[in-house]
Motif scaffolding. Structure first.
Motif, PDB file in Angstrom:
ATOM      1  N   LEU A 242      43.694  39.274  51.147  1.00 19.39           N
ATOM      2  CA  LEU A 242      43.034  38.083  50.356  1.00 19.39           C
ATOM      3  C   LEU A 242      41.982  37.517  51.256  1.00 19.39           C
ATOM      4  CD1 LEU A 242      45.855  36.492  48.151  1.00 19.39           C
ATOM      5  CD2 LEU A 242      44.021  38.170  47.376  1.00 19.39           C
ATOM      6  N   ALA A 243      42.478  37.247  52.578  1.00 17.36           N
ATOM      7  CA  ALA A 243      41.662  36.491  53.698  1.00 17.36           C
ATOM      8  C   ALA A 243      40.237  37.320  53.882  1.00 17.36           C
ATOM      9  CB  ALA A 243      42.282  36.044  54.888  1.00 17.36           C
ATOM     10  N   CYS A 244      40.416  38.596  54.039  1.00 14.34           N
ATOM     11  CA  CYS A 244      39.543  39.646  54.180  1.00 14.34           C
ATOM     12  C   CYS A 244      38.590  39.711  53.082  1.00 14.34           C
ATOM     13  CB  CYS A 244      40.049  40.968  54.763  1.00 14.34           C
ATOM     14  SG  CYS A 244      39.056  42.122  55.189  1.00 14.34           S
ATOM     15  N   LEU A 245      39.115  39.836  51.816  1.00 17.09           N
ATOM     16  CA  LEU A 245      38.248  39.951  50.820  1.00 17.09           C
ATOM     17  C   LEU A 245      37.240  38.817  50.705  1.00 17.09           C
ATOM     18  CD1 LEU A 245      40.677  41.723  48.676  1.00 17.09           C
ATOM     19  CD2 LEU A 245      38.535  42.657  49.294  1.00 17.09           C
ATOM     20  N   ALA A 246      37.914  37.524  50.870  1.00  9.79           N
ATOM     21  CA  ALA A 246      37.402  36.332  50.440  1.00  9.79           C
ATOM     22  C   ALA A 246      36.336  36.085  51.673  1.00  9.79           C
ATOM     23  CB  ALA A 246      38.321  35.003  50.783  1.00  9.79           C
TER      24      ALA A 246
END
Length: 283
Positions: A242-246
């Protein structure tokens, strides 16, 4: 591929098989789609629709009695009975090619013999290796005879596969199993299952069922670089993804585009029809 008569038999009567039958008929082939109306399972669009092509028909076959799903010997008798009903369709329709899908092994045995008797090419559309499941279940239910019964079904299934003109396997995972049993690799085509996209209902993506039931770790996502996967309970993996996608909008777009491209390609009935026509051409 010249225009031919095709009997497409889907024992279960599921949605995408009859979609394929319609697609083949749209290409000018004469297609009879046959299914078991007695087998208790959700069915596809098995009634004639406005705009159905000429040369396309749907024929249900039935057992005399209610299908005995839970009793081995009664079920076997009824599966043989349906096999003879399918065989009568071959005798009546006289197809150039038979495509058989989801048929129990006792049904398939009778059906395949009928195709051979009337000179039709036989395409075994392999959804599952039934004898593996039989080998796990029957010896537990029938401790005395179960192992011998399982051995017979293993022999029967692979004998029918080896004698088929072509095999359509739904996954590459089946190929080494088939070749190890003596099936020639050049007679196997891999065509994954699909869904009739225009028949799928549209619901909000974010719903209670999806939140509690959608599994992680699907190989299809990884293989097509369409997202991240992680096993249930791997919270750190999920948070990291999620952090990577954000943080990376370009990555979000690329993964989304890959997923969309996979769906368009996999569910495109025109391309699927091309692949089945190639199988029938080589049968």
């Amino acid at each position: 591929m010249g225009l031919v008569k095709i009997l497409l038999a889907d024992y279960s009567g599921h949605p995408f098989q009859v979609q394929l039958a319609r697609e083949l008929a749209r290409r000018g082939h004469t297609v009879r789609h046959v299914y078991s109306a007695s087998f208790q399972t959700p069915k596809g669009n098995l009634t004639h629709q406005p705009g159905d092509p000429e040369g396309f028909e749907i024929v249900p076959v039935r057992n005399v009695a209610v299908f005995a799903k839970g009793t081995f010997y009664a079920r076997r008798r009824q599966e043989i009975e349906i096999g003879h009903a399918f065989a009568r369709q071959v005798a009546d329709f006289r197809p150039d090619a038979v495509v058989s899908n989801n048929a129990p092994l006792d049904t398939q045995r009778v059906f395949q013999k009928a195709a051979s008797r009337y000179g039709a090419k036989f395409v075994f559309w392999l959804q599952d290796i039934y004898s593996e499941a039989i080998s796990r279940v029957i010896p537990r239910k029938l401790p005395v005879a179960g192992h011998a019964i399982a051995a017979w079904y293993r022999h029967l299934e692979f004998s029918m596969l080896k004698s088929s003109d072509r095999i359509v396997a739904i996954t590459q995972d089946f190929v080494p199993i088939l070749t190890a049993k003596g099936v020639a690799s050049d007679r196997i085509a891999v065509i994954e299952n699909w869904a009739p996209a225009d028949e799928l209902p549209h619901y909000p993506r974010d719903n209670d069922w999806a939140a509690s039931n959608m599994p992680e770790g699907l190989r299809i996502i990884e293989r097509n670089e369409a997202g991240f996967t992680g096993a249930p309970g791997e919270d750190a993996v999920l948070l990291g993804a999620l952090a990577c996608l954000a943080a990376e909008p370009d990555l979000r777009k690329r993964l989304g585009d890959n997923g969309r491209a996979y769906a368009h390609k996999t569910f495109d009935i025109g391309e699927i029809g091309d692949r089945f026509c190639a199988v029938l051409q080589d049968a």
